[in-house]
Design an enzyme around this catalytic site. Structure first.
Site, PDB file in Angstrom:
ATOM      1  N   TYR A  94       0.752  -1.264   0.050  1.00  0.00           N
ATOM      2  CA  TYR A  94       0.076  -0.120  -0.096  1.00  0.00           C
ATOM      3  C   TYR A  94       0.635   1.237  -0.016  1.00  0.00           C
ATOM      4  O   TYR A  94       0.635   2.256  -0.786  1.00  0.00           O
ATOM      5  CB  TYR A  94      -0.903  -0.165   1.128  1.00  0.00           C
ATOM      6  CG  TYR A  94      -2.012  -1.377   1.386  1.00  0.00           C
ATOM      7  CD1 TYR A  94      -3.117  -0.834   0.455  1.00  0.00           C
ATOM      8  CD2 TYR A  94      -1.733  -2.406   1.781  1.00  0.00           C
ATOM      9  CE1 TYR A  94      -4.155  -1.779   0.358  1.00  0.00           C
ATOM     10  CE2 TYR A  94      -2.676  -3.317   1.593  1.00  0.00           C
ATOM     11  CZ  TYR A  94      -3.766  -3.135   1.029  1.00  0.00           C
ATOM     12  OH  TYR A  94      -4.993  -3.986   0.980  1.00  0.00           O
ATOM     13  N   ASN A 117     -12.615  -0.488  -5.133  1.00  0.00           N
ATOM     14  CA  ASN A 117     -12.315  -0.657  -6.701  1.00  0.00           C
ATOM     15  C   ASN A 117     -13.642  -1.274  -7.155  1.00  0.00           C
ATOM     16  O   ASN A 117     -13.797  -2.342  -6.884  1.00  0.00           O
ATOM     17  CB  ASN A 117     -10.890  -1.343  -6.843  1.00  0.00           C
ATOM     18  CG  ASN A 117     -10.821  -2.097  -8.260  1.00  0.00           C
ATOM     19  OD1 ASN A 117     -11.442  -1.564  -9.095  1.00  0.00           O
ATOM     20  ND2 ASN A 117      -9.846  -3.086  -8.328  1.00  0.00           N
ATOM     21  N   CYS A 125      -6.344  -4.905  -7.975  1.00  0.00           N
ATOM     22  CA  CYS A 125      -6.135  -4.624  -6.529  1.00  0.00           C
ATOM     23  C   CYS A 125      -5.751  -5.716  -5.729  1.00  0.00           C
ATOM     24  O   CYS A 125      -5.223  -5.541  -4.720  1.00  0.00           O
ATOM     25  CB  CYS A 125      -7.471  -4.017  -6.043  1.00  0.00           C
ATOM     26  SG  CYS A 125      -9.146  -4.845  -6.182  1.00  0.00           S
ATOM     27  N   HIS A 126      -5.903  -7.007  -6.383  1.00  0.00           N
ATOM     28  CA  HIS A 126      -5.502  -8.202  -5.640  1.00  0.00           C
ATOM     29  C   HIS A 126      -3.920  -8.124  -5.555  1.00  0.00           C
ATOM     30  O   HIS A 126      -3.316  -9.096  -4.874  1.00  0.00           O
ATOM     31  CB  HIS A 126      -5.873  -9.499  -6.368  1.00  0.00           C
ATOM     32  CG  HIS A 126      -5.420  -9.531  -7.629  1.00  0.00           C
ATOM     33  ND1 HIS A 126      -6.151  -9.015  -8.617  1.00  0.00           N
ATOM     34  CD2 HIS A 126      -4.472 -10.443  -8.232  1.00  0.00           C
ATOM     35  CE1 HIS A 126      -5.606  -9.313  -9.723  1.00  0.00           C
ATOM     36  NE2 HIS A 126      -4.520 -10.237  -9.477  1.00  0.00           N
ATOM     37  N   GLU A 152      -1.231 -16.204 -10.777  1.00  0.00           N
ATOM     38  CA  GLU A 152      -0.169 -15.346 -11.631  1.00  0.00           C
ATOM     39  C   GLU A 152       1.104 -15.712 -11.211  1.00  0.00           C
ATOM     40  O   GLU A 152       2.005 -15.203 -11.759  1.00  0.00           O
ATOM     41  CB  GLU A 152      -0.568 -13.869 -10.956  1.00  0.00           C
ATOM     42  CG  GLU A 152      -1.781 -13.252 -11.470  1.00  0.00           C
ATOM     43  CD  GLU A 152      -2.081 -11.996 -11.281  1.00  0.00           C
ATOM     44  OE1 GLU A 152      -1.151 -11.371 -10.554  1.00  0.00           O
ATOM     45  OE2 GLU A 152      -2.957 -11.382 -11.559  1.00  0.00           O
TER      46      GLU A 152
END
Length: 156
Positions: A94, A117, A125-126, A152
């Protein structure tokens, strides 16, 4: 004109909202709302979004190329733009996002913008985690955040 459609994914049913040629929302509450949205016609953009999500899940796509129009404050939009710069397979804290937005002390505000979001997954945002590497907060729930990061190839 606003259109909604349910798309089935390995994460469950998602409700996709399109308005005036832009994706404006992705809702994780698809299970509860799927029945009421079931008969919606899919627009070409919704079908493209579904195709790109499938390619993403299969590891064939690293970035989405969809027209997005999230509704929010100027600061929220600045945060969401910063999120789009995080490459697939990487994470940022963050605080790092706050620095990208020009105020390194705005970590809490970044967290709130992240929480609001309206287009998760497409606006990743993950990929934002705590400074200490902890998975903190996600609109779809932490198990979905973890599943997306693992998909990912992010180191957790």
């Amino acid at each position: 004109m606003k259109m909604k459609g349910v798309i089935h994914t390995f994460l469950g049913e998602l409700i996709l909202t399109e308005e005036d040629g832009y994706i404006t929302a992705v809702d994780f509450d698809g299970k509860e709302k799927a029945e009421e949205e079931k008969n919606t016609e899919y627009t070409p953009l919704m079908l493209e979004a579904k195709k790109q999500l499938q390619e993403f899940y299969e590891g064939k796509r690293d970035q989405f190329t969809l027209p997005l129009n999230p509704k929010g404050t100027p600061f929220q939009k600045k945060v969401w733009e910063a999120l789009l710069t995080i490459p697939k397979g990487e994470t940022r804290s963050y605080q790092e996002i706050a620095k990208l937005c020009g105020n390194e002390k705005a970590s809490r505000a970044v967290g709130m913008a992240n929480n609001r979001n309206p287009i998760p997954i497409f606006i990743p945002c993950h990929r934002v985690i705590g400074k200490n590497g902890a998975l903190v907060g996600y609109g779809g729930g932490l198990p979905i955040k973890e599943a997306l990061l693992r998909l990912e190839g992010s180191m957790l």
